[in-house]
Scaffold this active site. Structure first.
Site: not given
Ligand code: ZN
Length: 315
Positions: A14-15, A211, A213, A244, A253
């Site tokens: 997902r991310d 969560h 990063h 990023c 992440n």
């Molecule tokens: Zn995220």
């Protein structure tokens, strides 16, 4: 969760995938999820129920959820931006749904095009829908507090505001809240402080996961700080995929492989077979040959004579 100490929730499908332009073929996503579940990963966020025109990378989420449900022992999680998304996630059979609420209202308006009140309205409607479902078909519902550690638009996000939003989400009927360092601004001291604050407001059992990063390289330091406070669920993504865009060289992440190596070496049980996990990268690189994969452990390999469950303990 008695047989494991830390639950790793893989969010790469997902991310990670939502952050890259390349669309991963549906069959490759299935192979990735299957291989990671087979390596022992017990929870995977497999997609997001956003309109396909906004995120074509995740347009097949319903099919992926249905597939992932066939994998024994796997908790299938999905992100839902609103009521419509939640409806679709429930229809597809997700075990867990997470609705992100951006604590920075500026960010919320820019990203979800909604004020806090509008997001909370969606939460209220989702809970009403969940309440009509039989218990065995009701997914768990998490309110994700995004931009909890700072916002690229507003800068500092007041901690009192994070606590207020946590309270509101739980009052409306979310089962849990999660803290999200969406912007990679968090540091270990801040993370410890915010976890304690939220716990003091809503109770330990209502916040169990964070969560993180790795935008500024503090991902694993933050993960360790959260664990030492008593957090038991950590989100991460295989190969830190997505990266990023503002910090070339930084993963998106925290990297699942490095996180599992740290925990495994410390003797903390994740239920994951590290060798098998490292091999899952091949599935992803084969499908996405032009995307960068991050992580130190995969490049360096495991230490000579590595034994899981307490590496470095004198014999
Ligand atoms: Zn995220």
């Amino acid at each position: 969760m008695s047989e494991i100490d830390v639950l790793i929730s893989e969010v790469g499908p997902r991310d990670g995938l939502q952050s890259i332009d390349t669309i991963m073929p549906t069959e490759a996503k299935k192979a990735w999820i299957q291989a990671e579940a087979a390596a022992g990963v017990r929870e995977i966020e497999v997609g997001s129920f956003v309109p396909p025109k906004l995120l074509p990378q995740l347009a097949d989420t319903a099919e992926i959820v249905a597939y992932a449900r066939t994998l024994p022992g796997l908790t299938v999680a999905a992100l839902v931006p609103n009521f419509k998304g939640a409806e679709n996630a429930i229809k597809a059979g997700a075990h867990k749904i997470t609705l992100p609420l951006s604590v920075s209202e500026t960010h919320s308006k820019a990203n979800l095009r909604k004020t806090h009140d509008q997001v909370l309205d969606e939460v209220r409607k989702i809970v009403e829908l969940l309440d009509t479902l039989p218990a065995d078909q009701r997914p768990s519902f998490e309110g994700g507090l995004s931009t909890a550690f700072g916002c690229t638009l507003e800068g500092i996000v007041p901690e009192a505001k994070v606590a207020e939003m946590a309270r509101k989400l739980l009052e409306l009927g979310c089962d849990e809240v999660g803290l999200s360092d969406t912007t990679g601004y968090a540091n270990p001291k801040q993370l410890r402080r915010l976890i304690k604050l939220i716990w003091s407001e809503v109770g330990h059992d209502k916040l169990t996961g964070v969560h993180l990063h790795n935008t500024r390289g503090l991902g694993l330091a933050n993960a360790l700080a959260a664990l030492e406070e008593g957090i038991t669920t950590l989100d991460s993504s295989l190969g830190g995929i997505g990266g990023c865009p503002f910090a070339p060289g930084a993963s998106g992440n925290i990297v699942t492989e490095d996180l599992v190596f740290m925990l495994d070496a410390m003797g903390l049980r994740t239920g994951i077979d590290l060798d098998a996990l490292l091999r899952v990268r091949e599935v992803v690189t084969e499908a996405l040959p032009d995307e960068d994969m991050y992580g130190f452990t995969p490049d360096a390999g495991l230490p000579k004579g590595y034994n899981a469950g307490g590496w470095g303990v004198a014999a």
